[in-house]
Design a protein around this motif. Structure first.
Motif, PDB file in Angstrom:
ATOM      1  N   SER A 166       3.865  -4.274 -13.621  1.00 17.50           N
ATOM      2  CA  SER A 166       2.410  -4.216 -13.506  1.00 17.50           C
ATOM      3  C   SER A 166       1.979  -3.083 -12.583  1.00 17.50           C
ATOM      4  CB  SER A 166       1.873  -5.550 -12.993  1.00 17.50           C
ATOM      5  OG  SER A 166       2.311  -5.756 -11.685  1.00 17.50           O
ATOM      6  N   GLN A 167       0.779  -2.627 -12.801  1.00 20.97           N
ATOM      7  CA  GLN A 167       0.187  -1.553 -12.007  1.00 20.97           C
ATOM      8  C   GLN A 167      -0.252  -2.113 -10.652  1.00 20.97           C
ATOM      9  OE1 GLN A 167      -0.867   1.449 -13.906  1.00 20.97           O
ATOM     10  NE2 GLN A 167      -1.509   2.586 -12.114  1.00 20.97           N
ATOM     11  N   LEU A 168       0.074  -1.404  -9.597  1.00 23.65           N
ATOM     12  CA  LEU A 168      -0.316  -1.793  -8.244  1.00 23.65           C
ATOM     13  C   LEU A 168      -1.794  -1.473  -8.049  1.00 23.65           C
ATOM     14  CD1 LEU A 168       1.120  -2.888  -5.716  1.00 23.65           C
ATOM     15  CD2 LEU A 168       1.421  -0.537  -4.999  1.00 23.65           C
ATOM     16  N   THR A 169      -2.556  -2.450  -7.564  1.00 25.48           N
ATOM     17  CA  THR A 169      -3.987  -2.226  -7.349  1.00 25.48           C
ATOM     18  C   THR A 169      -4.252  -1.816  -5.899  1.00 25.48           C
ATOM     19  OG1 THR A 169      -4.477  -4.485  -6.672  1.00 25.48           O
ATOM     20  CG2 THR A 169      -4.532  -4.011  -9.054  1.00 25.48           C
ATOM     21  N   THR A 170      -5.411  -1.229  -5.674  1.00 23.34           N
ATOM     22  CA  THR A 170      -5.815  -0.845  -4.321  1.00 23.34           C
ATOM     23  C   THR A 170      -5.910  -2.072  -3.429  1.00 23.34           C
ATOM     24  OG1 THR A 170      -7.037   1.038  -5.209  1.00 23.34           O
ATOM     25  CG2 THR A 170      -7.601   0.332  -2.977  1.00 23.34           C
ATOM     26  N   SER A 171      -6.410  -3.164  -3.964  1.00 21.26           N
ATOM     27  CA  SER A 171      -6.517  -4.401  -3.198  1.00 21.26           C
ATOM     28  C   SER A 171      -5.143  -4.887  -2.733  1.00 21.26           C
ATOM     29  CB  SER A 171      -7.206  -5.475  -4.036  1.00 21.26           C
ATOM     30  OG  SER A 171      -7.347  -6.650  -3.282  1.00 21.26           O
ATOM     31  N   GLN A 172      -4.142  -4.783  -3.601  1.00 21.00           N
ATOM     32  CA  GLN A 172      -2.789  -5.188  -3.222  1.00 21.00           C
ATOM     33  C   GLN A 172      -2.235  -4.281  -2.119  1.00 21.00           C
ATOM     34  OE1 GLN A 172      -1.235  -4.932  -7.209  1.00 21.00           O
ATOM     35  NE2 GLN A 172      -0.923  -7.152  -7.314  1.00 21.00           N
ATOM     36  N   VAL A 173      -2.515  -2.996  -2.224  1.00 25.22           N
ATOM     37  CA  VAL A 173      -2.058  -2.052  -1.201  1.00 25.22           C
ATOM     38  C   VAL A 173      -2.738  -2.347   0.134  1.00 25.22           C
ATOM     39  CG1 VAL A 173      -2.023   0.393  -0.512  1.00 25.22           C
ATOM     40  CG2 VAL A 173      -1.480  -0.244  -2.867  1.00 25.22           C
ATOM     41  N   ILE A 174      -4.028  -2.661   0.110  1.00 29.24           N
ATOM     42  CA  ILE A 174      -4.752  -2.995   1.344  1.00 29.24           C
ATOM     43  C   ILE A 174      -4.157  -4.249   1.975  1.00 29.24           C
ATOM     44  CG2 ILE A 174      -6.973  -3.804   2.272  1.00 29.24           C
ATOM     45  CD1 ILE A 174      -8.316  -1.915   0.206  1.00 29.24           C
ATOM     46  N   ARG A 175      -3.923  -5.259   1.169  1.00 26.97           N
ATOM     47  CA  ARG A 175      -3.326  -6.494   1.704  1.00 26.97           C
ATOM     48  C   ARG A 175      -1.946  -6.227   2.290  1.00 26.97           C
ATOM     49  NH1 ARG A 175      -4.814 -11.825  -1.642  1.00 26.97           N
ATOM     50  NH2 ARG A 175      -7.034 -11.471  -1.915  1.00 26.97           N
ATOM     51  N   PHE A 176      -1.139  -5.482   1.553  1.00 27.91           N
ATOM     52  CA  PHE A 176       0.205  -5.153   2.026  1.00 27.91           C
ATOM     53  C   PHE A 176       0.126  -4.335   3.315  1.00 27.91           C
ATOM     54  CE2 PHE A 176       4.027  -2.496   2.125  1.00 27.91           C
ATOM     55  CZ  PHE A 176       4.996  -3.487   2.107  1.00 27.91           C
ATOM     56  N   SER A 177      -0.836  -3.411   3.385  1.00 31.16           N
ATOM     57  CA  SER A 177      -1.019  -2.593   4.591  1.00 31.16           C
ATOM     58  C   SER A 177      -1.365  -3.453   5.792  1.00 31.16           C
ATOM     59  CB  SER A 177      -2.125  -1.561   4.372  1.00 31.16           C
ATOM     60  OG  SER A 177      -1.787  -0.672   3.357  1.00 31.16           O
ATOM     61  N   LYS A 178      -2.246  -4.409   5.603  1.00 27.74           N
ATOM     62  CA  LYS A 178      -2.644  -5.289   6.706  1.00 27.74           C
ATOM     63  C   LYS A 178      -1.446  -6.093   7.210  1.00 27.74           C
ATOM     64  CE  LYS A 178      -7.525  -5.598   5.641  1.00 27.74           C
ATOM     65  NZ  LYS A 178      -8.705  -6.417   5.590  1.00 27.74           N
ATOM     66  N   ALA A 179      -0.695  -6.656   6.301  1.00 27.88           N
ATOM     67  CA  ALA A 179       0.477  -7.450   6.693  1.00 27.88           C
ATOM     68  C   ALA A 179       1.522  -6.569   7.381  1.00 27.88           C
ATOM     69  CB  ALA A 179       1.068  -8.144   5.472  1.00 27.88           C
ATOM     70  N   THR A 180       1.735  -5.372   6.855  1.00 31.59           N
ATOM     71  CA  THR A 180       2.752  -4.482   7.416  1.00 31.59           C
ATOM     72  C   THR A 180       2.348  -3.950   8.786  1.00 31.59           C
ATOM     73  OG1 THR A 180       3.449  -3.899   5.180  1.00 31.59           O
ATOM     74  CG2 THR A 180       4.127  -2.417   6.957  1.00 31.59           C
ATOM     75  N   LEU A 181       1.081  -3.618   8.961  1.00 28.60           N
ATOM     76  CA  LEU A 181       0.631  -3.178  10.283  1.00 28.60           C
ATOM     77  C   LEU A 181       0.751  -4.299  11.309  1.00 28.60           C
ATOM     78  CD1 LEU A 181      -2.394  -0.942   9.268  1.00 28.60           C
ATOM     79  CD2 LEU A 181      -0.263  -0.184  10.349  1.00 28.60           C
ATOM     80  N   MET A 182       0.521  -5.528  10.867  1.00 31.59           N
ATOM     81  CA  MET A 182       0.736  -6.664  11.768  1.00 31.59           C
ATOM     82  C   MET A 182       2.219  -6.804  12.109  1.00 31.59           C
ATOM     83  SD  MET A 182      -2.023  -7.842  12.857  1.00 31.59           S
ATOM     84  CE  MET A 182      -1.186  -9.102  13.798  1.00 31.59           C
ATOM     85  N   LEU A 183       3.069  -6.509  11.151  1.00 29.74           N
ATOM     86  CA  LEU A 183       4.512  -6.521  11.415  1.00 29.74           C
ATOM     87  C   LEU A 183       4.852  -5.489  12.490  1.00 29.74           C
ATOM     88  CD1 LEU A 183       7.346  -7.593  10.600  1.00 29.74           C
ATOM     89  CD2 LEU A 183       7.396  -5.719   8.920  1.00 29.74           C
ATOM     90  N   PHE A 184       4.223  -4.319  12.418  1.00 30.08           N
ATOM     91  CA  PHE A 184       4.468  -3.263  13.409  1.00 30.08           C
ATOM     92  C   PHE A 184       4.068  -3.718  14.814  1.00 30.08           C
ATOM     93  CE2 PHE A 184       3.710   0.328  10.075  1.00 30.08           C
ATOM     94  CZ  PHE A 184       4.889  -0.012   9.434  1.00 30.08           C
ATOM     95  N   ILE A 185       2.896  -4.321  14.959  1.00 25.60           N
ATOM     96  CA  ILE A 185       2.441  -4.738  16.289  1.00 25.60           C
ATOM     97  C   ILE A 185       3.270  -5.927  16.788  1.00 25.60           C
ATOM     98  CG2 ILE A 185       0.545  -6.315  15.659  1.00 25.60           C
ATOM     99  CD1 ILE A 185       0.370  -3.691  18.439  1.00 25.60           C
ATOM    100  N   SER A 186       3.742  -6.764  15.873  1.00 28.20           N
ATOM    101  CA  SER A 186       4.640  -7.862  16.263  1.00 28.20           C
ATOM    102  C   SER A 186       5.957  -7.295  16.785  1.00 28.20           C
ATOM    103  CB  SER A 186       4.910  -8.782  15.075  1.00 28.20           C
ATOM    104  OG  SER A 186       3.731  -9.373  14.619  1.00 28.20           O
TER     105      SER A 186
END
Length: 169
Positions: A2-22
């Motif tokens: 399936s094609q990756l949507t912008t919304s999925q990238v935004i969600r993934f970005s939020k989770a990943t940035l939280m991983l960085f600060i953790s």
């Protein structure tokens, strides 16, 4: 595939940035527990104001008690533990709800937002406001966390805004 949507990238970005600060929080804790003496010495010099210019003029602000230095240091470590736990929980919930509905994903942000707010309180209020403005930390050539704290605060503040925004679908 399936094609990756912008919304999925935004969600993934939020989770990943939280991983960085953790991860940052875990590294801070590791440093404070494994190199307690060095970090304690740093804090003791800041609180004692023994390396600032005009130290006599502002000596009434200094905290020279070693017992209080240790207690303040343990308060900092405790706040780091708490924000790291909340940020890690926030990371977990964001990844867990990455494909959930908009409302569920937005509600999953709560622990992350709490953790970021505690981190912001520690690094902005603790180091930038109290450390710089009360203890004149910025005037010390050797024992100075001002620029380090500013970089952390800049990242955390922008991350707090990004996480809180409801831009994903």
């Amino acid at each position: 595939m399936s094609q990756l949507t912008t919304s999925q990238v935004i969600r993934f970005s939020k989770a990943t940035l939280m991983l960085f600060i953790s991860f940052f929080g875990l590294l801070m804790l590791y440093s404070n527990f494994t190199d307690y003496a060095t970090n304690y010495e740093y804090l003791a010099h800041i609180l004692s104001m023994d390396t600032t210019s005009d130290s006599q003029k502002y000596s009434y602000r200094a905290i020279t008690s070693a017992m209080l230095h240790h207690r303040i240091y343990w308060l900092i470590i405790t706040l780091e533990v708490v924000y790291t736990i909340f940020c890690a929980l926030g990371t977990y919930y964001l990844y867990k709800n990455i494909n959930a509905g908009l409302g569920e994903f937005h509600e999953a942000k709560k622990p992350a937002l709490i953790g970021l707010l505690i981190a912001l309180a520690l690094y902005y209020v603790g180091f930038q406001v109290i450390g710089v403005e009360w203890f004149n930390m910025d005037e010390s050539q050797t024992w100075n966390y001002k620029d380090w704290a500013r970089q952390i605060v800049d990242f955390i503040f922008l991350l707090l805004i990004f996480i809180a925004m409801k831009i994903e679908r």
